[in-house]
Design a protein around this motif. Structure first.
Motif, PDB file in Angstrom:
ATOM      1  N   ASP A   1       0.843  -1.187   0.000  1.00 59.47           N
ATOM      2  CA  ASP A   1       0.000   0.000   0.000  1.00 59.47           C
ATOM      3  C   ASP A   1       0.885   1.246   0.000  1.00 59.47           C
ATOM      4  OD1 ASP A   1      -2.888   1.035   1.992  1.00 59.47           O
ATOM      5  OD2 ASP A   1      -1.851   1.996   0.321  1.00 59.47           O
ATOM      6  N   VAL A   2       0.887   1.957  -1.121  1.00 57.47           N
ATOM      7  CA  VAL A   2       1.705   3.168  -1.228  1.00 57.47           C
ATOM      8  C   VAL A   2       0.806   4.385  -1.419  1.00 57.47           C
ATOM      9  CG1 VAL A   2       3.734   1.957  -2.097  1.00 57.47           C
ATOM     10  CG2 VAL A   2       2.021   2.800  -3.723  1.00 57.47           C
ATOM     11  N   THR A   3      -0.430   4.241  -0.984  1.00 55.48           N
ATOM     12  CA  THR A   3      -1.377   5.346  -1.144  1.00 55.48           C
ATOM     13  C   THR A   3      -0.836   6.620  -0.508  1.00 55.48           C
ATOM     14  OG1 THR A   3      -3.189   3.746  -1.058  1.00 55.48           O
ATOM     15  CG2 THR A   3      -3.754   6.071  -0.778  1.00 55.48           C
ATOM     16  N   LEU A   4      -0.356   6.466   0.713  1.00 57.46           N
ATOM     17  CA  LEU A   4       0.166   7.627   1.421  1.00 57.46           C
ATOM     18  C   LEU A   4       1.388   8.198   0.720  1.00 57.46           C
ATOM     19  CD1 LEU A   4       0.084   9.513   3.826  1.00 57.46           C
ATOM     20  CD2 LEU A   4       1.442   7.835   5.107  1.00 57.46           C
ATOM     21  N   GLU A   5       2.249   7.325   0.240  1.00 64.40           N
ATOM     22  CA  GLU A   5       3.448   7.791  -0.469  1.00 64.40           C
ATOM     23  C   GLU A   5       3.068   8.630  -1.694  1.00 64.40           C
ATOM     24  OE1 GLU A   5       5.748   3.610   0.482  1.00 64.40           O
ATOM     25  OE2 GLU A   5       6.127   4.628  -1.399  1.00 64.40           O
ATOM     26  N   GLU A   6       2.089   8.128  -2.444  1.00 67.74           N
ATOM     27  CA  GLU A   6       1.674   8.844  -3.644  1.00 67.74           C
ATOM     28  C   GLU A   6       1.035  10.191  -3.281  1.00 67.74           C
ATOM     29  OE1 GLU A   6       2.104   7.993  -6.959  1.00 67.74           O
ATOM     30  OE2 GLU A   6       3.522   6.647  -5.978  1.00 67.74           O
ATOM     31  N   GLN A   7       0.264  10.173  -2.229  1.00 66.23           N
ATOM     32  CA  GLN A   7      -0.369  11.422  -1.800  1.00 66.23           C
ATOM     33  C   GLN A   7       0.688  12.432  -1.357  1.00 66.23           C
ATOM     34  OE1 GLN A   7      -2.953   9.883   1.199  1.00 66.23           O
ATOM     35  NE2 GLN A   7      -4.697   9.615  -0.193  1.00 66.23           N
ATOM     36  N   LEU A   8       1.696  11.921  -0.656  1.00 66.26           N
ATOM     37  CA  LEU A   8       2.763  12.816  -0.199  1.00 66.26           C
ATOM     38  C   LEU A   8       3.557  13.376  -1.376  1.00 66.26           C
ATOM     39  CD1 LEU A   8       4.047  10.864   2.928  1.00 66.26           C
ATOM     40  CD2 LEU A   8       2.798  13.014   2.893  1.00 66.26           C
ATOM     41  N   TYR A   9       3.813  12.509  -2.342  1.00 65.58           N
ATOM     42  CA  TYR A   9       4.581  12.943  -3.504  1.00 65.58           C
ATOM     43  C   TYR A   9       3.837  14.060  -4.258  1.00 65.58           C
ATOM     44  CZ  TYR A   9       7.251  12.646  -7.828  1.00 65.58           C
ATOM     45  OH  TYR A   9       8.032  12.929  -8.914  1.00 65.58           O
ATOM     46  N   SER A  10       2.527  13.882  -4.408  1.00 67.54           N
ATOM     47  CA  SER A  10       1.729  14.908  -5.092  1.00 67.54           C
ATOM     48  C   SER A  10       1.658  16.182  -4.258  1.00 67.54           C
ATOM     49  CB  SER A  10       0.308  14.390  -5.347  1.00 67.54           C
ATOM     50  OG  SER A  10       0.346  13.247  -6.165  1.00 67.54           O
TER      51      SER A  10
ATOM     52  N   ARG B   1       2.429  19.789   4.216  1.00 69.83           N
ATOM     53  CA  ARG B   1       2.733  19.663   5.643  1.00 69.83           C
ATOM     54  C   ARG B   1       1.698  18.792   6.369  1.00 69.83           C
ATOM     55  NH1 ARG B   1       6.678  19.059   8.299  1.00 69.83           N
ATOM     56  NH2 ARG B   1       7.615  20.641   6.960  1.00 69.83           N
ATOM     57  N   PHE B   2       0.440  18.963   5.989  1.00 68.06           N
ATOM     58  CA  PHE B   2      -0.607  18.172   6.637  1.00 68.06           C
ATOM     59  C   PHE B   2      -0.408  16.675   6.374  1.00 68.06           C
ATOM     60  CE2 PHE B   2      -4.692  15.972   6.174  1.00 68.06           C
ATOM     61  CZ  PHE B   2      -5.160  16.055   7.469  1.00 68.06           C
ATOM     62  N   LEU B   3      -0.263  16.317   5.106  1.00 65.21           N
ATOM     63  CA  LEU B   3      -0.092  14.902   4.754  1.00 65.21           C
ATOM     64  C   LEU B   3       1.266  14.382   5.205  1.00 65.21           C
ATOM     65  CD1 LEU B   3      -1.612  14.946   1.170  1.00 65.21           C
ATOM     66  CD2 LEU B   3      -2.629  13.974   3.230  1.00 65.21           C
ATOM     67  N   PHE B   4       2.249  15.281   5.182  1.00 61.21           N
ATOM     68  CA  PHE B   4       3.614  14.901   5.531  1.00 61.21           C
ATOM     69  C   PHE B   4       3.676  14.346   6.946  1.00 61.21           C
ATOM     70  CE2 PHE B   4       8.173  16.106   6.208  1.00 61.21           C
ATOM     71  CZ  PHE B   4       8.688  15.351   5.168  1.00 61.21           C
ATOM     72  N   ASN B   5       2.885  14.947   7.845  1.00 61.88           N
ATOM     73  CA  ASN B   5       2.927  14.521   9.240  1.00 61.88           C
ATOM     74  C   ASN B   5       1.789  13.564   9.608  1.00 61.88           C
ATOM     75  OD1 ASN B   5       5.235  15.958  10.231  1.00 61.88           O
ATOM     76  ND2 ASN B   5       4.055  17.841   9.982  1.00 61.88           N
ATOM     77  N   ALA B   6       0.915  13.276   8.636  1.00 62.46           N
ATOM     78  CA  ALA B   6      -0.236  12.426   8.944  1.00 62.46           C
ATOM     79  C   ALA B   6       0.064  10.944   8.775  1.00 62.46           C
ATOM     80  CB  ALA B   6      -1.414  12.808   8.050  1.00 62.46           C
ATOM     81  N   GLY B   7       1.172  10.646   8.149  1.00 63.82           N
ATOM     82  CA  GLY B   7       1.473   9.255   7.848  1.00 63.82           C
ATOM     83  C   GLY B   7       1.931   8.455   9.051  1.00 63.82           C
ATOM     84  N   ASN B   8       1.970   7.141   8.854  1.00 63.26           N
ATOM     85  CA  ASN B   8       2.414   6.231   9.899  1.00 63.26           C
ATOM     86  C   ASN B   8       3.889   5.861   9.743  1.00 63.26           C
ATOM     87  OD1 ASN B   8      -0.131   6.019  11.141  1.00 63.26           O
ATOM     88  ND2 ASN B   8      -0.787   4.530   9.592  1.00 63.26           N
ATOM     89  N   ASP B   9       4.569   6.463   8.764  1.00 67.82           N
ATOM     90  CA  ASP B   9       5.978   6.181   8.521  1.00 67.82           C
ATOM     91  C   ASP B   9       6.792   7.460   8.688  1.00 67.82           C
ATOM     92  OD1 ASP B   9       5.484   3.496   7.845  1.00 67.82           O
ATOM     93  OD2 ASP B   9       4.916   4.095   5.809  1.00 67.82           O
ATOM     94  N   ALA B  10       8.065   7.268   9.036  1.00 68.21           N
ATOM     95  CA  ALA B  10       8.976   8.411   9.113  1.00 68.21           C
ATOM     96  C   ALA B  10       9.352   8.849   7.701  1.00 68.21           C
ATOM     97  CB  ALA B  10      10.224   8.031   9.890  1.00 68.21           C
ATOM     98  N   ILE B  11       9.446  10.145   7.483  1.00 71.55           N
ATOM     99  CA  ILE B  11       9.750  10.681   6.156  1.00 71.55           C
ATOM    100  C   ILE B  11      10.940  11.626   6.259  1.00 71.55           C
ATOM    101  CG2 ILE B  11       8.874  11.983   4.184  1.00 71.55           C
ATOM    102  CD1 ILE B  11       6.063  11.128   5.041  1.00 71.55           C
TER     103      ILE B  11
END
Length: 575
Positions: free
Chosen positions: A233-242, A252-262
């Motif tokens: 599942d890379v949904t979050l990754e794709e959303q962050l990339y966009s 910033r909102f999506l960047f900190n909303a994920g369950n993985d460190a970025i």
């Protein structure tokens, strides 16, 4: 041709070598002088002689024969190796036909494939509890296997999904159907063995998620039999990339909303990681650094010392492929080590090569893997100890029977005790073989039979010069549930032959053959050239204990017993 990495050869119409390069000489272990002018069949095993010669003749006749196939050679030192050949036909100005071929030694690759198949069961649990959705479908596009993560995502149980066409499930986004089918066709056609793509799948809540799908071919005996997809599942990754390209606030909102460190960092001119230009809240939490502290550091400051060299290699690969997933161990501010899965994306930000690294803590996954490995090792140790103890107990029983026989004056009682001793000994040898084996699932019957027969010759004091014995067992392996009754049958038949078939110093031969046919049935043949089986004895309804044991064990194996009295005695048991 002389400097080719493959073996290159030319064979004339007479089956004989006209040319062989150095690589071919190295492969077969013969010098060029020992090859040129010799029939190519001299260097093949018996099975391959027929295959290669048949295709060689058919190709010369102009028949449509596959130019690429596999066969076995026998090197000068006797070692058998697996080869892949690619050949073609040429004709000279006089119309004479020659075959030009390249061969590649694929022995190690074949061994690796076999090892992989052998380990499938051991890693089944890891497959089932993997965090990624994994599903396998056959060449008919019907689901053959699906793990728990995939079932949970679509909100269905395994039984509802197995056997259904993957495109009929309606889980793939309609706009992605053509792309998915194209990827599958590339794998099934053999054009590619691995395809990585991103597809959209509908979850149990009716929403589409974006998955990075790694599709690989499942190959057995050189043929593609299925395709396995590992979907992450890379949904979050794709959303962050966009979001990075869209707006800073949304980013910033999506960047900190994920369950993985970025982590985001730029690359230097020599493609080395520079300092971090952005990190999310979880990155700070995991590493125990504040955001300000991390922005003064680079990736090299977080990686454990022994993996720093690998960082440079990863960056070079990333510069070519633009995306890469790998594992890395990070060191936190307080000295803790965190095994992580890193998904890196290379893109341009403000005209500079920049990396977006999404880091997932896989400490728990590693613990599960280690626990599984430990459990498997503990199971192996336990099984080995069980076989060892059973063998020792049987040896104690065998010794007690032997001592009792020595102290018994009654000849029949002594003989009965001695026979019981040999029966227990035959079972003890099986457990001894399993104790010494790396694979507790089966036993190599050739070595077992030879050891048992040698023991019986010693027990009955039969001179091997007077009664010769021959063992012909062809690659027979058997599980313990069949090995013990089969071993007892051999014990009884060989003991019977040694006691009664060669009276008065008569010479002869005892032959034991065992093989397994293509249908999976075993055939055991015990034959002697002795005085012959008495006509008065019916092996189907015997009166003696030994033959009763043989008849009962044959029934236990669901087998068939046959007796032949032509030129001695031959007993065949098929099961």
């Amino acid at each position: 041709m002389e400097f080719s990495h493959n073996g290159v050869l030319i064979v004339g119409e007479d089956y004989k070598f006209r040319y062989a390069n150095d690589k071919l000489c190295e492969i077969v272990g013969y010098s060029r002088e020992e090859i040129i002018g010799h029939d190519f069949r001299e260097f093949l095993d018996e099975e391959s002689k027929i295959l290669v010669a048949d295709r060689y003749v058919r190709r010369q006749r102009g028949e449509d024969v596959p130019p690429r196939y596999e066969f076995n050679i026998v090197k000068k030192d006797g070692e058998k190796r697996r080869m892949e050949i690619s050949s073609t036909i040429v004709r000279d100005s006089k119309g004479k036909v020659s075959t030009i071929a390249q061969i590649l030694d694929i022995t190690e690759r074949k061994r690796a494939e076999e090892a992989l198949r052998a380990s499938e069961e051991k890693y089944r649990i890891l497959h089932e509890f993997a965090g990624e959705a994994i599903f396998t479908f056959g060449v008919d596009l019907k689901l053959m296997e699906i793990n728990k993560a995939a079932c949970d995502y679509v909100g269905a149980v395994r039984e509802e999904l197995l056997g259904r066409d993957i495109f009929e499930l309606g889980r793939l986004h309609p706009d992605d159907n053509a792309k998915a089918l194209e990827n599958i066709q590339k794998i099934l056609s053999g054009e590619k063995t691995l395809v990585v793509d991103k597809l959209r799948f509908k979850g149990k809540h009716g929403l589409y998620g974006i998955f990075q799908v790694t599709s690989t071919a499942v190959i057995r005996d050189g043929e593609i039999v299925a395709v396995t997809n590992v979907s992450r599942d890379v949904t979050l990754e794709e959303q962050l990339y966009s979001a990075l390209e869209a707006s800073e606030r949304r980013h910033r909102f999506l960047f900190n909303a994920g369950n993985d460190a970025i982590f985001v960092y730029e690359l230097t001119e020599d493609m080395k990681p520079g300092k971090f230009v952005e990190v999310n809240d979880l990155a700070c939490m995991i590493t125990a650094y504040s955001r300000e502290e991390l922005l003064r550091l680079s990736k090299l400051d977080l990686v454990v010392p022994e993996e720093k060299e690998q960082v440079y290699d990863s960056q070079l690969i990333l510069s070519e492929k633009k995306h890469r997933v790998f594992e890395r161990t990070f060191m936190t501010k307080d000295g803790r080590r965190i095994p992580s899965e890193v998904s890196s994306h290379l893109f341009e930000l403000n005209g500079k090569p920049t990396v977006l690294a999404i880091v997932r803590d896989i400490s728990e996954r590693k613990k599960v893997e280690e626990n599984l490995k430990a459990a498997l090792k503990e199971k192996d140790v336990m099984l080995r100890e069980i076989h060892h103890r059973v063998k020792n107990n049987m040896q104690i029983m065998s010794s007690l029977l032997r001592l009792q026989a020595r102290q018994t004056t009654d000849e029949k009682a002594r003989e009965a005790l001695s026979e019981s001793h040999t029966r227990i000994r035959s079972m003890a040898i099986i457990h001894e073989k399993l104790y010494q084996s790396k694979d507790f699932a089966s036993i190599d019957f050739a070595d077992y039979i030879e050891k048992m027969v040698t023991h019986l010759f010693a027990v009955y004091e039969v001179d091997t010069e007077r009664v010769r014995f021959k063992i012909d067992v062809r690659h027979v392996e058997m599980d313990i549930n069949r090995a013990i009754p089969c071993g007892l049958i051999i014990n009884e038949l060989v003991s019977n032959a040694l006691k009664y078939a060669f009276p008065g110093g008569k010479k002869g031969e005892l032959v034991i053959r065992m093989f397994r046919d293509e249908g999976g049935k075993y055939s055991l043949i015990v034959k002697d050239t002795g005085s012959g089986f008495p006509e008065s004895i019916d092996v189907q309804m015997p009166q003696t204990l030994g033959l009763q044991i043989v008849a009962d064990l044959t029934k236990q194996l669901d087998g068939k017993l046959e007796l032949r009295r032509d030129g001695g005695t031959e007993i065949q048991i098929t099961f």
